[in-house]
Write a protein that holds these residues in place. Sequence first.
Motif, mmCIF file in Angstrom:
data_model
loop_
_atom_site.group_PDB
_atom_site.id
_atom_site.type_symbol
_atom_site.label_atom_id
_atom_site.label_comp_id
_atom_site.label_asym_id
_atom_site.label_seq_id
_atom_site.Cartn_x
_atom_site.Cartn_y
_atom_site.Cartn_z
ATOM 1 N N GLY A 234 0.781 -1.268 -0.102
ATOM 2 C CA GLY A 234 -0.151 -0.032 0.125
ATOM 3 C C GLY A 234 0.672 1.392 0.108
ATOM 4 O O GLY A 234 0.377 2.088 -0.688
ATOM 5 N N LEU A 235 2.108 1.331 0.664
ATOM 6 C CA LEU A 235 2.831 2.565 0.680
ATOM 7 C C LEU A 235 3.375 2.746 -0.468
ATOM 8 O O LEU A 235 3.768 4.051 -0.729
ATOM 9 C CB LEU A 235 3.542 2.202 1.760
ATOM 10 N N LEU A 236 3.528 1.784 -1.432
ATOM 11 C CA LEU A 236 4.070 2.127 -2.699
ATOM 12 C C LEU A 236 3.050 2.208 -3.850
ATOM 13 O O LEU A 236 3.203 2.513 -5.181
ATOM 14 C CB LEU A 236 4.920 0.957 -3.187
ATOM 15 N N GLN A 237 1.899 2.132 -3.419
ATOM 16 C CA GLN A 237 0.709 2.030 -4.684
ATOM 17 C C GLN A 237 0.420 3.482 -5.037
ATOM 18 O O GLN A 237 0.239 4.325 -4.519
ATOM 19 C CB GLN A 237 -0.545 1.316 -4.159
ATOM 20 N N THR A 238 0.268 3.651 -6.517
ATOM 21 C CA THR A 238 -0.439 4.612 -7.064
ATOM 22 C C THR A 238 -1.916 4.806 -6.996
ATOM 23 O O THR A 238 -2.418 3.838 -6.845
ATOM 24 C CB THR A 238 -0.171 4.871 -8.786
ATOM 25 N N ARG B 182 -5.645 5.811 1.631
ATOM 26 C CA ARG B 182 -4.443 5.250 0.922
ATOM 27 C C ARG B 182 -3.392 6.264 0.866
ATOM 28 O O ARG B 182 -2.071 6.155 0.930
ATOM 29 C CB ARG B 182 -4.916 4.236 -0.179
ATOM 30 N N VAL B 183 -3.938 7.165 0.004
ATOM 31 C CA VAL B 183 -2.876 8.538 -0.442
ATOM 32 C C VAL B 183 -2.497 9.170 0.814
ATOM 33 O O VAL B 183 -1.304 9.529 0.867
ATOM 34 C CB VAL B 183 -3.748 9.516 -1.094
ATOM 35 N N GLU B 184 -3.269 9.348 2.107
ATOM 36 C CA GLU B 184 -2.834 10.023 3.008
ATOM 37 C C GLU B 184 -1.509 9.177 3.687
ATOM 38 O O GLU B 184 -0.829 9.808 4.114
ATOM 39 C CB GLU B 184 -3.997 10.063 4.050
ATOM 40 N N ARG B 185 -1.847 7.939 3.819
ATOM 41 C CA ARG B 185 -0.933 6.731 4.581
ATOM 42 C C ARG B 185 0.448 6.810 3.741
ATOM 43 O O ARG B 185 1.411 6.967 4.295
ATOM 44 C CB ARG B 185 -1.495 5.698 4.493
ATOM 45 N N LYS B 186 0.397 7.173 2.296
ATOM 46 C CA LYS B 186 1.628 7.149 1.603
ATOM 47 C C LYS B 186 2.467 8.267 1.815
ATOM 48 O O LYS B 186 3.726 8.112 1.906
ATOM 49 C CB LYS B 186 1.273 7.127 0.161
ATOM 50 N N LYS B 187 1.891 9.149 2.538
ATOM 51 C CA LYS B 187 2.717 10.309 2.857
ATOM 52 C C LYS B 187 3.873 9.970 3.922
ATOM 53 O O LYS B 187 4.982 10.806 4.097
ATOM 54 C CB LYS B 187 1.830 11.543 3.415
ATOM 55 N N LEU B 188 3.762 8.721 4.697
ATOM 56 C CA LEU B 188 4.752 8.471 5.474
ATOM 57 C C LEU B 188 6.258 8.474 4.693
ATOM 58 O O LEU B 188 7.467 8.640 5.358
ATOM 59 C CB LEU B 188 4.625 6.907 5.922
ATOM 60 N N LEU B 189 6.056 7.665 3.410
ATOM 61 C CA LEU B 189 7.578 7.875 2.677
ATOM 62 C C LEU B 189 8.251 9.105 2.637
ATOM 63 O O LEU B 189 9.399 9.155 2.542
ATOM 64 C CB LEU B 189 7.003 7.133 1.468
ATOM 65 N N THR B 190 7.324 10.141 2.465
ATOM 66 C CA THR B 190 7.987 11.440 2.025
ATOM 67 C C THR B 190 8.157 12.278 3.563
ATOM 68 O O THR B 190 8.968 13.173 3.393
ATOM 69 C CB THR B 190 7.052 12.000 1.161
ATOM 70 N N ASP C 46 7.082 2.819 -12.695
ATOM 71 C CA ASP C 46 7.875 4.327 -12.551
ATOM 72 C C ASP C 46 7.980 4.906 -11.316
ATOM 73 O O ASP C 46 8.876 5.369 -10.819
ATOM 74 C CB ASP C 46 6.970 5.182 -13.693
ATOM 75 N N HIS C 47 6.675 4.706 -10.593
ATOM 76 C CA HIS C 47 6.541 5.503 -9.284
ATOM 77 C C HIS C 47 7.487 4.968 -8.460
ATOM 78 O O HIS C 47 7.968 5.450 -7.476
ATOM 79 C CB HIS C 47 4.866 5.255 -8.827
ATOM 80 N N ILE C 48 7.260 3.207 -8.418
ATOM 81 C CA ILE C 48 8.465 2.680 -7.401
ATOM 82 C C ILE C 48 9.768 3.117 -7.740
ATOM 83 O O ILE C 48 10.542 3.166 -6.880
ATOM 84 C CB ILE C 48 8.054 1.018 -7.709
ATOM 85 N N LEU C 49 10.026 3.123 -8.954
ATOM 86 C CA LEU C 49 11.617 3.511 -9.418
ATOM 87 C C LEU C 49 12.067 4.909 -8.862
ATOM 88 O O LEU C 49 12.981 5.010 -8.218
ATOM 89 C CB LEU C 49 11.678 3.524 -10.796
ATOM 90 N N ASP C 50 11.023 5.562 -9.066
ATOM 91 C CA ASP C 50 11.069 7.339 -8.353
ATOM 92 C C ASP C 50 11.112 7.042 -6.846
ATOM 93 O O ASP C 50 12.339 7.894 -6.379
ATOM 94 C CB ASP C 50 9.997 8.232 -8.909
#
Length: 281
Positions: free
Chosen positions: A121-125, A152-160, A191-195
């Motif tokens: 989930g943390l890597l999903q577009t 899902r989008v809110e949780r992804k902010k952990l990575l940044t 592409d997103h995972i690579l970035d």
Amino acid sequence: MADEVPGEGPGGNEPEASDSLRAFGEVVKTFRKRAGLTQEQFAPLVGYSVPTIASIEQGRRLPSADFVERAEEVLDAFGVIRAAAKHLARKPGLASWFRQWARLELQAVTLYTYENRLVPGLLQTPAYARTLFEKQLPAMGDEEIEAQLVARVERKKLLTDRPHTIYSFIIEEHVLRRLTGGPEVMGEQIDHILDICARRNIDLQIMPQWRDHHAGLDGPMRLLETPENRWYAYSEGQENGLLIPDPKVVSILQKRYARMRAQALSVEDSVSLLREIRGAL
């Protein structure tokens, strides 16, 4: 500490960084300062760690009912803290069995993820996540899908938002070769995972299909380390999830994850394979 294993029992969802959470945090901070206490002095009085106090005051963490009562009593807040807690907003979109783990993730200093079913989930577009939600059974309504996407989008902010947290992902190769959502969606996903994996604090490794056996065949797992250097594990299946605080079990899973890191492709070789898969789409 009272927040050793966060959570408030079954049910409910994780909070968003809402106005009500920020307002509650300001109320607590104001009464703490009125009492002449620093966060370091206040924390042991209520039985919570300093990072937890900071997160609550910044509006990034939903306080437990226990914290509300202790803060009210310690700060002699005239009932104001209790009243403010009644208006706290919760964020829809996270499964009830996942909420304790999601809360721990917010403070993790180390986070490991092994996945053999889908892109974590943390890597999903958004497009990849939407495909999963739209194909889910039983079918979800449009409002449910949008709530899931927002969460899902809110949780992804952990990575940044947490550049000092160490992230490691191990993903099975077949997950990345499956055309979930079609070539366009999967191409964007790769592409997103690579970035995202170009960041210094994020490592991604692919478990190759040609490996006939590895240490993770019992299923997906997640491991994290808290600021207090305590480790937890999490295991998820069909319509359920299990937070694992037992040090003996966590130690077994740590050993398996360490072995998998040795069995998977190196970070460099994984990036090369990702580019190869992307080029073939």
